[in-house]
Design an enzyme around this catalytic site. Structure first.
Site, PDB file in Angstrom:
ATOM      1  N   GLU A 187       0.838  -1.200   0.000  1.00 37.16           N
ATOM      2  CA  GLU A 187       0.000   0.000   0.000  1.00 37.16           C
ATOM      3  C   GLU A 187       0.871   1.247   0.000  1.00 37.16           C
ATOM      4  OE1 GLU A 187      -2.973   1.390   0.108  1.00 37.16           O
ATOM      5  OE2 GLU A 187      -4.391   0.239   1.308  1.00 37.16           O
ATOM      6  N   ASP A 188       0.341   2.337  -0.503  1.00 34.94           N
ATOM      7  CA  ASP A 188       1.049   3.613  -0.421  1.00 34.94           C
ATOM      8  C   ASP A 188       0.952   4.209   0.981  1.00 34.94           C
ATOM      9  OD1 ASP A 188      -1.691   4.037  -0.661  1.00 34.94           O
ATOM     10  OD2 ASP A 188      -1.521   5.642  -2.142  1.00 34.94           O
TER      11      ASP A 188
ATOM     12  N   ASP B  22      -4.429   5.233   6.111  1.00 35.66           N
ATOM     13  CA  ASP B  22      -5.014   6.390   6.784  1.00 35.66           C
ATOM     14  C   ASP B  22      -6.024   5.863   7.811  1.00 35.66           C
ATOM     15  OD1 ASP B  22      -5.981   8.908   7.383  1.00 35.66           O
ATOM     16  OD2 ASP B  22      -6.971   9.234   5.473  1.00 35.66           O
TER      17      ASP B  22
ATOM     18  N   PHE C 152      -2.217  15.715   4.875  1.00 37.56           N
ATOM     19  CA  PHE C 152      -2.412  15.134   3.548  1.00 37.56           C
ATOM     20  C   PHE C 152      -1.110  15.263   2.769  1.00 37.56           C
ATOM     21  CE2 PHE C 152      -3.905  14.572  -0.750  1.00 37.56           C
ATOM     22  CZ  PHE C 152      -4.802  13.531  -0.589  1.00 37.56           C
TER      23      PHE C 152
ATOM     24  N   ARG D 265       1.386  12.566  -8.696  1.00 36.55           N
ATOM     25  CA  ARG D 265       1.946  11.240  -8.418  1.00 36.55           C
ATOM     26  C   ARG D 265       3.405  11.141  -8.863  1.00 36.55           C
ATOM     27  NH1 ARG D 265      -2.384   7.774  -7.113  1.00 36.55           N
ATOM     28  NH2 ARG D 265      -4.326   8.197  -8.196  1.00 36.55           N
TER      29      ARG D 265
HETATM   30  P1  IMP Z   1      -7.870   4.525   4.165  1.00 34.64           P
HETATM   31  O1  IMP Z   1      -8.840   3.511   3.682  1.00 34.64           O
HETATM   32  O2  IMP Z   1      -8.532   5.646   4.913  1.00 34.64           O
HETATM   33  O3  IMP Z   1      -6.737   3.923   4.972  1.00 34.64           O
HETATM   34  O4  IMP Z   1      -7.282   5.236   2.888  1.00 34.64           O
HETATM   35  C1  IMP Z   1      -6.264   4.671   2.163  1.00 34.64           C
HETATM   36  C2  IMP Z   1      -6.126   5.279   0.793  1.00 34.64           C
HETATM   37  O5  IMP Z   1      -6.492   6.649   0.785  1.00 34.64           O
HETATM   38  C3  IMP Z   1      -4.673   5.246   0.388  1.00 34.64           C
HETATM   39  O6  IMP Z   1      -4.362   4.047  -0.267  1.00 34.64           O
HETATM   40  C4  IMP Z   1      -4.556   6.465  -0.500  1.00 34.64           C
HETATM   41  O7  IMP Z   1      -4.918   6.136  -1.818  1.00 34.64           O
HETATM   42  C5  IMP Z   1      -5.568   7.428   0.065  1.00 34.64           C
HETATM   43  N1  IMP Z   1      -4.906   8.407   0.979  1.00 34.64           N
HETATM   44  C6  IMP Z   1      -4.992   8.437   2.338  1.00 34.64           C
HETATM   45  N2  IMP Z   1      -4.272   9.456   2.839  1.00 34.64           N
HETATM   46  C7  IMP Z   1      -3.719  10.082   1.769  1.00 34.64           C
HETATM   47  C8  IMP Z   1      -2.827  11.205   1.638  1.00 34.64           C
HETATM   48  O8  IMP Z   1      -2.402  11.864   2.608  1.00 34.64           O
HETATM   49  N3  IMP Z   1      -2.469  11.535   0.371  1.00 34.64           N
HETATM   50  C9  IMP Z   1      -2.910  10.846  -0.736  1.00 34.64           C
HETATM   51  N4  IMP Z   1      -3.726   9.786  -0.641  1.00 34.64           N
HETATM   52  C10 IMP Z   1      -4.140   9.414   0.600  1.00 34.64           C
END
Ligand code: IMP
Length: 169
Positions: A94-95, A98, A147, A160
Site C-alpha cells: 500500500e502507499d 489512513d 495530507f 503522483r
Molecule cells: P484509508 O482507507 O482511509 O486507509 O485510505 C487509504 C487510501 O487513501 C490510500 O491508499 C490512499 O490512496 C488514500 N490516501 C490516504 N491518505 C492520503 C494522503 O495523505 N495523500 C494521498 N492519498 C491518501
C-alpha cells in the site's frame, strides 16, 4: 498550492532498502506474491521489489476510495487480480494507511481466497487516523494526519510523479 517537503528521494530510497532487507529475512526460503494496490503504490512497489532478494511474482489490484483530500469510506475495485492467491505468501503493498478501511476491505477479501500467509507493507502510515482491525506488518514512515502527495500519492489524480513526498499546506 503550498507544500512542505517531508521525505526526499534519498530518505525514501534508504528506508525502502531497509524494508527490503527485513522482508528478505522474514521470507527466507519462501516465495512471495506481491500485490500492489493501485494506483498509489505503483512507484513504491517498483522500488521495493528491487530490494527483496527472494523469488517474487507481482500482481496489481485497482482500488478507488478518495475524492479530494477526504476518504469516502467506500472502497471500489477498479481492476481485480489476475494471480490465484490460494496457498501463496501474499504481501499487500500500500502507499499509505489512513483510516485503514481500505486495508480491512482487502484483508477480508483476500482471507476468503485462502492464502498461505497474508502480510501488509505500507510506505506511509497515519496512526492517529487508524480505525482498522488489520495490523500493518511493515511501515516505511509514520506521519501525522496531514495530507501528502508525491511518490505515487495524488491529490485528485495529480502530483503522483513527484520523486519526493510533500505535505499539502
Ligand atoms: P484509508 O482507507 O482511509 O486507509 O485510505 C487509504 C487510501 O487513501 C490510500 O491508499 C490512499 O490512496 C488514500 N490516501 C490516504 N491518505 C492520503 C494522503 O495523505 N495523500 C494521498 N492519498 C491518501
Amino acid at each position: 498550492m503550498k507544500t512542505r517537503p517531508l521525505f526526499d528521494e534519498s530518505a525514501i530510497a534508504k528506508r525502502i532498502k531497509e524494508l527490503g532487507e527485513q522482508i528478505t529475512r522474514d521470507y527466507a526460503g519462501e516465495s512471495l506474491l506481491v500485490v500492489s494496490v493501485l494506483k498509489g503504490a505503483f512507484i513504491f512497489t517498483a522500488d521495493l521489489v528491487r530490494q527483496i532478494k527472494a523469488p517474487v511474482e507481482i500482481d496489481f489490484i485497482g482500488l478507488a476510495s478518495y475524492e479530494g483530500t477526504q476518504s469516502t469510506g467506500h472502497v471500489r475495485i477498479t481492476s481485480d487480480l489476475s494471480a490465484k492467491i490460494e496457498g501463496r505468501n501474499v504481501l499487500l503493498v500500500e502507499d499509505i494507511v489512513d483510516t485503514g478501511k481500505t486495508l480491512d476491505f482487502l484483508r477480508d477479501m483476500f482471507s476468503l481466497r485462502n492464502p498461505k500467509s497474508l502480510r501488509v507493507c505500507s510506505l506511509l502510515s497515519k496512526p492517529e487516523a487508524h480505525q482498522m482491525r488489520t495490523p500493518v506488518d511493515y511501515v516505511g514512515f509514520e506521519i501525522t494526519r496531514e495530507f501528502v502527495i508525491g511518490y505515487g500519492l495524488d491529490l485528485d489524480q495529480r502530483y503522483r510523479e513527484l520523486p519526493y513526498i510533500a505535505q499539502v499546506l
